[in-house]
Write an enzyme that holds these catalytic residues in place. Structure first.
Site, short mmCIF file in Angstrom:
data_model
loop_
_atom_site.label_atom_id
_atom_site.label_comp_id
_atom_site.label_asym_id
_atom_site.label_seq_id
_atom_site.Cartn_x
_atom_site.Cartn_y
_atom_site.Cartn_z
CD GLU A 197 -2.96 -1.03 0.13
OE1 GLU A 197 -3.12 0.08 -0.41
OE2 GLU A 197 -3.58 -2.04 -0.19
CE1 TYR A 229 -1.72 -2.29 -5.81
CE2 TYR A 229 0.08 -0.72 -6.04
CZ TYR A 229 -0.88 -1.33 -5.26
OH TYR A 229 -1.01 -1.00 -3.94
CB SER A 261 -16.60 2.03 -2.55
OG SER A 261 -15.23 1.72 -2.61
CG ASN A 262 -12.31 6.25 0.43
OD1 ASN A 262 -12.91 7.18 0.98
ND2 ASN A 262 -11.02 6.08 0.56
NE ARG A 269 -11.32 8.61 -4.61
CZ ARG A 269 -11.02 7.34 -4.45
NH1 ARG A 269 -10.07 6.80 -5.18
NH2 ARG A 269 -11.66 6.61 -3.57
CE1 TYR A 311 -14.47 3.40 -14.00
CE2 TYR A 311 -12.08 3.36 -13.81
CZ TYR A 311 -13.32 3.10 -13.28
OH TYR A 311 -13.45 2.55 -12.03
CG ASN A 316 -6.85 5.42 -2.01
OD1 ASN A 316 -5.66 5.71 -2.05
ND2 ASN A 316 -7.25 4.22 -1.64
CE1 TYR A 322 -1.08 2.70 -3.89
CE2 TYR A 322 -2.62 4.53 -4.07
CZ TYR A 322 -2.34 3.24 -3.69
OH TYR A 322 -3.32 2.48 -3.10
CD GLU A 325 -4.09 -4.60 -10.38
OE1 GLU A 325 -4.25 -4.35 -11.59
OE2 GLU A 325 -3.24 -5.39 -9.96
#
Ligand code: NAG
Ligand code: NAG
Length: 448
Positions: A197, A229, A261-262, A269, A311, A316, A322, A325
């Protein structure tokens, strides 16, 4: 053989060119730039140096299948062993050849590590690698199986999770945490710290653990053993585009989609997406928006491919290198054009296929981005120019444990000794920003 040498030379030259090019690209990005008026793709970024990993690919793309038919089988077999169908095994056994960070600043060296091997005529002792967090944390069996079954070019290694091996192991791999074994450390034992992470989501180390690690293994390109990744590799580094046989804009009626979802990411963002939505339709799926379609439902991804042009592959956190996926799989491995936020623009350029995405910091703000997206929406040729990379390479298996084994052997052969004096400083200082990267670059400039 000569072809490989020529390629290595080219890769080397490109490596030398990469830094100035990246800086120039960055400088260009920092200039206020109106959307280009000619239907030309963005200024060329240097192709990422060729390299490799296998992951299960969510989607075997049609293009890749076609490609195998197009090339004859000999061509495919001539690819390196870590590519699909490739059979070329490494011949280099020179441990000084671009394996460690200081050998090739700015380069992730993944390919060089995969193509390192030991001299054929020597019997080499098996190196013992202790997994401090256990075998389950890595999903690998004890012993030599992992190296043999993957046909690692350097397979003289054995995995163990037995704490009693701490006194004799050649290397110890720590995942996310450092819990020292209660044993005196042998002089040449290599301690490796692995993080999956980004810094916001990793725990701090104790002060006594800061100067004990010899190597790091993270997604960062300056780690000793880079664990990205995904790793894109061109089949031929000189061929970064091919003609399209389909229109990626065909039948698409919707503009921008985002699965998220977050809602409280550190880089704001969601605020950016909401601003963008004032100027172009943005459909937000999940907890933070009004659209619903579970991302795990294959029909959702199919809908994304069929109906949407763009898209939002927003990470996050905005942290150095960083890129997850969210970009490589949700974005690149579908038929949509990813718009990215996360790492710096130059870092995406180094990791992504040529001309495959749009970085938010290429534009002054959401309004300017939206007007460029509207232009792409009206110009199929321009829109399609972002898909020409498809079929020119693949996301490889980077065979993590093969490379760990190769590096432990190479390190001994070149009698290299190194450690991080403060691994937390390396990991955290200036690694992330809560705002935009260009603001931090400006600050650095002003302070410097
Ligand atoms: C677009 O729709 C037409 C008619 O339904 C279909 O034949 C064609 O294959 C579609 N094109 C793409 C790229 O999906
Ligand atoms: C590993 O790091 C320690 C200090 O933490 C150092 O004493 C030792 O020489 C290093 N070993 C290698 C092989 O780099």
């Amino acid at each position: 053989m000569w072809m490989r040498a020529a390629r290595a030379l080219r890769a080397l030259r490109r490596g030398v060119l990469l830094l100035p090019l990246a800086l120039t690209a960055l400088a260009l990005l920092l200039l206020p730039r109106p959307p280009p008026l000619e239907p030309s793709p963005r200024s060329p970024s240097p192709p990422a140096p060729a390299p490799p990993r296998e992951e299960q690919h969510l989607q075997t793309s049609i293009i890749e299948k076609e490609e195998v038919i197009e090339h004859d089988e000999d061509d495919v077999a001539r690819r390196p062993w870590y590519m699909r169908g490739g059979e070329q095994r490494p011949k280099h056994s020179d441990p000084n050849e671009g394996l460690f960070p200081e050998d090739a600043p700015g380069d992730d060296r993944v390919v060089q590590q995969l193509m390192y091997t030991l001299p054929k005529d020597e019997t080499v002792p098996v190196k013992k690698i202790l997994l401090a967090n256990g075998l389950g944390a890595w999903g690998v069996p004890a012993g030599r199986t992992e190296f043999i079954r993957n046909k690692c070019p350097v397979d003289r290694c054995s995995l163990t999770a037995d704490a009693r091996d701490a006194a004799t192991a050649d290397a110890i791999l720590y995942k996310d945490h450092h819990t020292p074994f209660n044993i005196k450390r042998p002089p040449n034992q290599i301690w490796i710290l692995y993080y999956l992470e980004c810094p916001y989501h990793t725990a701090s180390l104790r002060p006594s653990s800061l100067n004990v690690f010899n190597w790091t293994s993270t997604y960062r390109r300056d780690s000793d053993i880079v664990a990205p990744y995904e790793r894109w590799v061109y089949h031929d580094p000189l061929v970064t585009e091919k003609e399209l046989d389909k229109n990626y804009a065909a039948n698409k009626t919707k503009k921008v989609a985002w699965f998220v979802s977050n809602c409280h990411a550190r880089n704001r963002r969601l605020q950016y997406a909401r601003q963008l939505a004032k100027y172009i339709p943005v459909d937000i799926y999940g907890a933070c928006g009004s659209h619903h379609c579970p991302r795990t439902d294959p029909n959702c991804l199919e809908m994304l491919d069929r109906e949407y042009k763009f898209y939002l592959a927003f990470e996050n956190s905005n942290c150095r290198d960083y890129i997850t996926e969210k970009f490589f799989v949700n974005g690149l491995q579908h038929n949509v054009l990813p718009i990215v936020m996360g790492a710096r623009a130059s870092e995406y350029a180094a990791a992504a296929p040529h001309n495959s995405y749009i970085h938010v910091e290429e534009f002054a703000g959401p309004e300017e981005l939206a007007s460029y997206l509207r232009r792409l929406d009206e110009d199929d040729t321009l829109y399609n120019s972002y898909f020409k990379w498809k079929g020119t390479g693949e996301f490889i298996n980077t065979y993590f444990f093969c490379r760990v084994c190769a590096m432990v052997h190479a390190n001994e052969r070149r009698q290299r000794s190194a450690h991080y004096t403060d691994v937390q400083a390396w990991w955290r200082d200036a690694a992330c920003t809560r705002g935009e990267w260009r603001a931090t670059e400006r600050d650095t400039r002003d302070n410097g």
